[in-house]
Design an enzyme around this catalytic site. Structure first.
Site, PDB file in Angstrom:
ATOM      1  N   ARG A 123       0.821  -1.236   0.000  1.00 31.07           N
ATOM      2  CA  ARG A 123       0.000   0.000   0.000  1.00 31.07           C
ATOM      3  C   ARG A 123       0.845   1.273   0.000  1.00 31.07           C
ATOM      4  O   ARG A 123       0.382   2.334   0.397  1.00 31.07           O
ATOM      5  CB  ARG A 123      -0.962   0.032   1.190  1.00 31.07           C
ATOM      6  N   LYS A 145       3.645  11.993 -10.603  1.00 31.99           N
ATOM      7  CA  LYS A 145       2.718  11.263 -11.474  1.00 31.99           C
ATOM      8  C   LYS A 145       3.368   9.936 -11.837  1.00 31.99           C
ATOM      9  O   LYS A 145       4.482   9.917 -12.360  1.00 31.99           O
ATOM     10  CB  LYS A 145       2.433  12.044 -12.759  1.00 31.99           C
ATOM     11  N   GLU A 187      10.341  19.860 -23.641  1.00 32.03           N
ATOM     12  CA  GLU A 187       9.676  20.098 -22.347  1.00 32.03           C
ATOM     13  C   GLU A 187      10.301  21.306 -21.635  1.00 32.03           C
ATOM     14  O   GLU A 187       9.645  21.976 -20.844  1.00 32.03           O
ATOM     15  CB  GLU A 187       9.745  18.851 -21.457  1.00 32.03           C
ATOM     16  N   LYS A 229       8.560  23.468 -12.350  1.00 31.69           N
ATOM     17  CA  LYS A 229       7.635  22.362 -12.107  1.00 31.69           C
ATOM     18  C   LYS A 229       7.324  22.233 -10.619  1.00 31.69           C
ATOM     19  O   LYS A 229       6.174  22.007 -10.226  1.00 31.69           O
ATOM     20  CB  LYS A 229       8.203  21.056 -12.657  1.00 31.69           C
ATOM     21  N   GLU A 239      -3.515  18.127  -9.898  1.00 30.75           N
ATOM     22  CA  GLU A 239      -4.002  18.674 -11.168  1.00 30.75           C
ATOM     23  C   GLU A 239      -5.498  18.993 -11.157  1.00 30.75           C
ATOM     24  O   GLU A 239      -6.275  18.507 -11.964  1.00 30.75           O
ATOM     25  CB  GLU A 239      -3.678  17.705 -12.317  1.00 30.75           C
ATOM     26  N   ARG A 243      -1.830  22.901 -12.566  1.00 32.24           N
ATOM     27  CA  ARG A 243      -0.934  21.858 -13.084  1.00 32.24           C
ATOM     28  C   ARG A 243      -1.283  21.466 -14.522  1.00 32.24           C
ATOM     29  O   ARG A 243      -0.425  21.029 -15.284  1.00 32.24           O
ATOM     30  CB  ARG A 243      -0.938  20.632 -12.163  1.00 32.24           C
ATOM     31  N   ASN A 247       0.479  20.581 -19.274  1.00 30.64           N
ATOM     32  CA  ASN A 247       0.119  19.729 -20.410  1.00 30.64           C
ATOM     33  C   ASN A 247       0.069  20.518 -21.716  1.00 30.64           C
ATOM     34  O   ASN A 247      -0.461  20.039 -22.717  1.00 30.64           O
ATOM     35  CB  ASN A 247      -1.232  19.049 -20.161  1.00 30.64           C
ATOM     36  N   HIS A 250       0.288  18.935 -25.113  1.00 26.53           N
ATOM     37  CA  HIS A 250       0.085  17.500 -24.928  1.00 26.53           C
ATOM     38  C   HIS A 250      -1.208  16.973 -25.545  1.00 26.53           C
ATOM     39  O   HIS A 250      -1.289  15.792 -25.859  1.00 26.53           O
ATOM     40  CB  HIS A 250       0.124  17.149 -23.437  1.00 26.53           C
ATOM     41  N   HIS A 254      -0.546  14.002 -27.731  1.00 21.10           N
ATOM     42  CA  HIS A 254      -1.013  12.631 -27.455  1.00 21.10           C
ATOM     43  C   HIS A 254      -1.772  12.058 -28.640  1.00 21.10           C
ATOM     44  O   HIS A 254      -1.680  10.865 -28.930  1.00 21.10           O
ATOM     45  CB  HIS A 254      -1.907  12.611 -26.208  1.00 21.10           C
ATOM     46  N   HIS A 268       7.811  11.030 -27.324  1.00 25.58           N
ATOM     47  CA  HIS A 268       6.863  11.883 -26.601  1.00 25.58           C
ATOM     48  C   HIS A 268       7.247  13.367 -26.712  1.00 25.58           C
ATOM     49  O   HIS A 268       6.405  14.211 -27.025  1.00 25.58           O
ATOM     50  CB  HIS A 268       6.800  11.448 -25.138  1.00 25.58           C
TER      51      HIS A 268
END
Ligand code: GLY
Length: 370
Positions: A123, A145, A187, A229, A239, A243, A247, A250, A254, A268
């Site tokens: 956990r 993330k 980035e 960041k 997010e 945040r 993206n 993105h 994507h 990417h």
């Protein structure tokens, strides 16, 4: 050279990003204060293992930290349920307890998979990120993330789970192929475009040198990017607001990655670069961003050879409607509307759901025909 320390302020889960040369070799001394027991399980991939694992293990040895290493196959396919299950069982078989710390040595794939495994084993156990690609140093290793991919798409099963420490060894950047370095650079440019016009101006002066291997420029860019960041993550870890600005590029990116199969045909960072160029073009077409800024961005992309055109893998031209279908599956979708992050000017972007799908399809059809 000295180490620069970038704090990520998250209350009891705060940690530092250390940036400097030779940190992989110094990892033992840097990690030791975090460890309840002098022991870690290192997870990496075969490519990174060949380059950096011996130095990391020597560093652990010299601080008296016992270690086991697990070497995964390289590539995005490793971020799968199958590898997650196998890795979890291998780690459990080594006999772990809540105080065991995992060490993720590698790029975004290793960091995301190991982070997710750490989030769920017993956990939740601690992990340390040792990012070896530029993209991982400036983005994916920072902010917690973690995820694996599923048949439905990328990063759809995951958790927010912050590392205890990030060690960004800028020496590792010297081993990167130029294409990977450039993909990570996209980035870095993103931080300038979304929130820091002075940094963008600095990149206009130093981006080409950075890509040619200038270590001082690389270090400065990693520190500024991580600081940006860290500031965003500190105010919006999960997010719910700001945040999402990270993206930028993105949503288009994507969609392009999905059409190309998330493989080597389009990295990417390359997809993000094209996505950011498209966002500027769309804002120019909508009249919401000054033309002079759009031109400046185009010039910088050209000067640093960042990709800005929609690719045609093996001569295949994508369909605008197919790209928009992928955009509809984006995690940022709200009430069935596509969320876009569009520039107002260099250094300021906004989140919008106001661009009608027909406008998007027409815009992309026009870019695809260009
Ligand atoms: N890569 C975007 C984020 O971490 O939020």
């Amino acid at each position: 050279m000295s180490i620069e320390r970038v704090p990520v302020a998250l209350g009891g889960r705060s940690y530092e990003i250390l940036v400097g040369a030779g940190l992989i070799g110094d990892c033992g001394a840097l990690m030791r204060p975090l460890l309840k027991h002098p022991r870690t399980i290192v997870v990496t991939d075969a490519n990174v293992a060949a380059l950096h694992l011996p130095a990391l293990l020597r560093g652990l040895d010299s601080a008296g930290i016992a270690h086991r290493a697990i070497v995964l196959p390289p590539g995005e396919e490793t971020k799968s349920f199958a590898h997650y299950a196998k890795l979890s069982e291998e780690i459990l078989a080594l006999g772990i307890e809540r105080g065991t710390v995992l060490t993720a040595l590698g790029g975004g794939v290793v960091g995301d998979l190991v982070g997710f495994t750490a989030a769920t084993l017993l956990r939740g156990i601690d992990f340390v990120q040792v990012p070896t690609t530029l993209l991982a140093q400036v983005d994916s290793s920072v902010g917690g993330k973690t995820a694996i991919d599923t048949a439905q798409g990328k990063n759809l099963v995951g958790a927010f789970h912050q590392p205890r420490l990030v060690l960004a060894d800028t020496d590792a950047l010297a081993t990167l192929p130029p294409r990977e370095l450039r993909a990570g650079y996209a980035e870095i440019v993103k931080y300038g475009l979304i929130r820091d016009p002075e940094f963008f101006a600095w990149l206009e002066g130093h981006g080409a040198a950075l890509l040619a291997g200038d270590a001082a420029a690389q270090r400065r860019a990693v520190v500024v990017s991580c600081t940006a960041k860290a500031a965003v993550v500190a105010v919006d870890e999960r997010e719910t607001g700001e945040r999402a600005l990270l993206n930028f590029g993105h949503t288009f990116g994507h969609a392009l990655e999905a059409e190309t199969g998330f493989g080597d045909a389009l990295l990417h960072g390359e997809a993000v670069a094209i996505g950011m160029a498209l966002a500027f073009d769309l804002a120019a077409a909508l009249g919401t961003c000054p033309g002079a800024d759009v031109e400046r961005v185009r010039r910088h992309f050209a000067a640093t050879e960042l990709p800005s055109r929609i690719p045609r893998p093996n001569g295949r031209r994508f369909e605008a409607a197919a790209l928009v279908r992928h955009m509809r599956k984006d995690k940022k979708m709200r009430d069935g509307r596509i969320t876009l992050i569009l520039p107002r000017r260099i250094g300021e972007v906004v989140i919008t759901q106001e661009v009608p799908e027909e406008t998007l399809v027409a815009f992309l059809a026009e870019r695809l025909a260009a």
